[in-house]
Scaffold this motif. Structure first.
Motif, PDB file in Angstrom:
ATOM      1  N   ASP A   1      17.231   1.704  12.653  1.00 25.34           N
ATOM      2  CA  ASP A   1      16.804   3.051  13.056  1.00 25.34           C
ATOM      3  C   ASP A   1      15.414   3.369  12.506  1.00 25.34           C
ATOM      4  OD1 ASP A   1      19.167   3.409  14.429  1.00 25.34           O
ATOM      5  OD2 ASP A   1      20.133   4.608  12.860  1.00 25.34           O
ATOM      6  N   GLY A   2      15.163   2.962  11.265  1.00 27.38           N
ATOM      7  CA  GLY A   2      13.845   3.173  10.663  1.00 27.38           C
ATOM      8  C   GLY A   2      12.752   2.442  11.444  1.00 27.38           C
ATOM      9  N   LEU A   3      13.062   1.220  11.876  1.00 30.92           N
ATOM     10  CA  LEU A   3      12.097   0.460  12.677  1.00 30.92           C
ATOM     11  C   LEU A   3      11.854   1.115  14.034  1.00 30.92           C
ATOM     12  CD1 LEU A   3      13.128  -3.203  11.846  1.00 30.92           C
ATOM     13  CD2 LEU A   3      11.023  -2.031  11.187  1.00 30.92           C
ATOM     14  N   VAL A   4      12.906   1.688  14.619  1.00 29.45           N
ATOM     15  CA  VAL A   4      12.742   2.392  15.898  1.00 29.45           C
ATOM     16  C   VAL A   4      11.822   3.597  15.702  1.00 29.45           C
ATOM     17  CG1 VAL A   4      13.964   3.794  17.626  1.00 29.45           C
ATOM     18  CG2 VAL A   4      14.920   1.600  16.890  1.00 29.45           C
ATOM     19  N   ILE A   5      12.008   4.324  14.591  1.00 27.15           N
ATOM     20  CA  ILE A   5      11.144   5.477  14.307  1.00 27.15           C
ATOM     21  C   ILE A   5       9.701   5.021  14.123  1.00 27.15           C
ATOM     22  CG2 ILE A   5      10.612   7.237  12.565  1.00 27.15           C
ATOM     23  CD1 ILE A   5      13.683   7.549  12.213  1.00 27.15           C
ATOM     24  N   GLU A   6       9.462   3.932  13.381  1.00 24.93           N
ATOM     25  CA  GLU A   6       8.104   3.403  13.190  1.00 24.93           C
ATOM     26  C   GLU A   6       7.489   2.983  14.518  1.00 24.93           C
ATOM     27  OE1 GLU A   6       7.183   0.642  10.036  1.00 24.93           O
ATOM     28  OE2 GLU A   6       8.934   1.336   8.907  1.00 24.93           O
ATOM     29  N   ARG A   7       8.304   2.363  15.363  1.00 28.91           N
ATOM     30  CA  ARG A   7       7.832   1.957  16.686  1.00 28.91           C
ATOM     31  C   ARG A   7       7.419   3.171  17.498  1.00 28.91           C
ATOM     32  NH1 ARG A   7       8.321   3.498  21.686  1.00 28.91           N
ATOM     33  NH2 ARG A   7       7.908   1.919  23.210  1.00 28.91           N
ATOM     34  N   ASN A   8       8.222   4.250  17.450  1.00 24.34           N
ATOM     35  CA  ASN A   8       7.904   5.467  18.199  1.00 24.34           C
ATOM     36  C   ASN A   8       6.607   6.100  17.691  1.00 24.34           C
ATOM     37  OD1 ASN A   8      10.180   5.092  19.745  1.00 24.34           O
ATOM     38  ND2 ASN A   8      11.431   6.550  18.615  1.00 24.34           N
ATOM     39  N   LEU A   9       6.398   6.092  16.354  1.00 26.35           N
ATOM     40  CA  LEU A   9       5.158   6.619  15.785  1.00 26.35           C
ATOM     41  C   LEU A   9       3.961   5.779  16.248  1.00 26.35           C
ATOM     42  CD1 LEU A   9       6.317   7.457  12.138  1.00 26.35           C
ATOM     43  CD2 LEU A   9       5.763   9.085  13.967  1.00 26.35           C
ATOM     44  N   LEU A  10       4.168   4.472  16.294  1.00 28.10           N
ATOM     45  CA  LEU A  10       3.112   3.578  16.771  1.00 28.10           C
ATOM     46  C   LEU A  10       2.777   3.882  18.238  1.00 28.10           C
ATOM     47  CD1 LEU A  10       1.272   1.170  16.177  1.00 28.10           C
ATOM     48  CD2 LEU A  10       3.166  -0.326  16.818  1.00 28.10           C
ATOM     49  N   GLN A  11       3.810   4.136  19.045  1.00 28.82           N
ATOM     50  CA  GLN A  11       3.590   4.485  20.452  1.00 28.82           C
ATOM     51  C   GLN A  11       2.794   5.780  20.566  1.00 28.82           C
ATOM     52  OE1 GLN A  11       4.591   2.680  23.369  1.00 28.82           O
ATOM     53  NE2 GLN A  11       3.065   4.103  24.175  1.00 28.82           N
ATOM     54  N   GLU A  12       3.090   6.761  19.710  1.00 33.77           N
ATOM     55  CA  GLU A  12       2.335   8.016  19.718  1.00 33.77           C
ATOM     56  C   GLU A  12       0.871   7.771  19.389  1.00 33.77           C
ATOM     57  OE1 GLU A  12       3.954  11.285  17.421  1.00 33.77           O
ATOM     58  OE2 GLU A  12       5.985  10.751  18.029  1.00 33.77           O
ATOM     59  N   LYS A  13       0.611   6.894  18.400  1.00 32.32           N
ATOM     60  CA  LYS A  13      -0.780   6.576  18.042  1.00 32.32           C
ATOM     61  C   LYS A  13      -1.492   5.916  19.222  1.00 32.32           C
ATOM     62  CE  LYS A  13       0.002   5.906  13.092  1.00 32.32           C
ATOM     63  NZ  LYS A  13       0.048   4.910  11.999  1.00 32.32           N
ATOM     64  N   ILE A  14      -0.788   5.024  19.900  1.00 31.82           N
ATOM     65  CA  ILE A  14      -1.381   4.356  21.072  1.00 31.82           C
ATOM     66  C   ILE A  14      -1.672   5.383  22.165  1.00 31.82           C
ATOM     67  CG2 ILE A  14      -0.893   2.746  22.960  1.00 31.82           C
ATOM     68  CD1 ILE A  14       0.598   1.016  20.858  1.00 31.82           C
ATOM     69  N   ASN A  15      -0.748   6.312  22.368  1.00 29.12           N
ATOM     70  CA  ASN A  15      -0.961   7.353  23.381  1.00 29.12           C
ATOM     71  C   ASN A  15      -2.173   8.219  23.031  1.00 29.12           C
ATOM     72  OD1 ASN A  15       1.261   6.407  24.751  1.00 29.12           O
ATOM     73  ND2 ASN A  15       2.639   7.996  24.021  1.00 29.12           N
ATOM     74  N   LYS A  16      -2.323   8.554  21.739  1.00 31.96           N
ATOM     75  CA  LYS A  16      -3.483   9.345  21.311  1.00 31.96           C
ATOM     76  C   LYS A  16      -4.760   8.547  21.528  1.00 31.96           C
ATOM     77  CE  LYS A  16      -1.188  12.295  17.948  1.00 31.96           C
ATOM     78  NZ  LYS A  16      -1.006  12.598  16.520  1.00 31.96           N
ATOM     79  N   THR A  17      -4.705   7.249  21.281  1.00 32.75           N
ATOM     80  CA  THR A  17      -5.864   6.391  21.493  1.00 32.75           C
ATOM     81  C   THR A  17      -6.235   6.387  22.969  1.00 32.75           C
ATOM     82  OG1 THR A  17      -5.235   4.999  19.625  1.00 32.75           O
ATOM     83  CG2 THR A  17      -6.763   4.059  21.200  1.00 32.75           C
ATOM     84  N   ASN A  18      -5.231   6.349  23.849  1.00 28.85           N
ATOM     85  CA  ASN A  18      -5.506   6.383  25.285  1.00 28.85           C
ATOM     86  C   ASN A  18      -6.136   7.703  25.697  1.00 28.85           C
ATOM     87  OD1 ASN A  18      -4.684   3.817  25.954  1.00 28.85           O
ATOM     88  ND2 ASN A  18      -2.592   4.410  26.374  1.00 28.85           N
TER      89      ASN A  18
END
Length: 192
Positions: free
Chosen positions: A43-60
């Motif tokens: 679950d912790g890894l899923v949360i980290e993955r979701n945060l990473l996706q948010e960073k990628i979205n902000k980068t886009n």
């Protein structure tokens, strides 16, 4: 009686379950705890993955900045093309000016000769010296016109344009912004 494996956590109860990942034996209660820890880590890894996706979205979202760079490149291109066109137009005008100035000189001399001939024809006041001078003027004009029919003495100086290093006129550099990190093991007071 067969020897039983003990639970690797409590070491009291019999290890009735084995984890295929870590190969440890667990009693029923400790096996549930072990599986719960694995699920929590997942679950912790899923949360980290979701945060990473948010960073990628902000980068886009920063694509607007990329479009600004592309617009600047387009503007530089248009400005450079306009400057090249201006220089080419100026060179064309110079060529025409040189060629036309020679023709203007000849035309002016021809008009002067025409006026002299007309005046002498009208007055019939002609001397041998006048005829000698007029013949020399006609010969000079013929020679000048003959020079115009020969290949031009104009040259285009394009040596500097051959030396332009186009790939260095505009290029992209990436600058990394570094964030200041506090060294590990150093307290906040030590860093002040």
């Amino acid at each position: 009686m067969a020897t039983r494996n003990k639970c690797s956590v409590c070491t009291k109860n019999a290890g009735t379950s084995i984890c295929p990942g870590c190969q440890a034996y667990f009693c029923d209660n400790d096996f549930k705890d072990h599986r719960g820890k694995l699920i929590n880590e997942l679950d912790g890894l899923v949360i980290e993955r979701n945060l990473l996706q948010e960073k990628i979205n902000k980068t886009n979202m920063n694509k607007a900045q990329n479009n600004t760079f592309l617009s600047q490149i387009d503007e530089w291109q248009q400005t450079t093309i306009e400057k090249v066109k201006q220089v080419a137009d100026q060179a064309r005008k110079q060529v025409l000016e040189v060629m036309n100035s020679e023709l203007r000189n000849i035309t002016t001399k021809l008009e002067e000769l025409t006026q002299e001939l007309k005046q002498l024809t009208d007055t019939k006041d002609v001397l041998e010296q006048d005829l000698v001078k007029l013949k020399e003027d006609v010969n000079r004009l013929n020679n000048t016109v003959a020079q115009l029919t020969k290949p031009s003495t104009i040259t285009l100086n394009v040596t500097n344009s051959a030396q332009i290093q186009w790939n260095q006129m505009i290029f992209v550099e990436q600058i990394r912004v570094q964030t200041k990190k506090q060294p590990t093991g150093q307290s906040q007071q030590e860093s002040k």
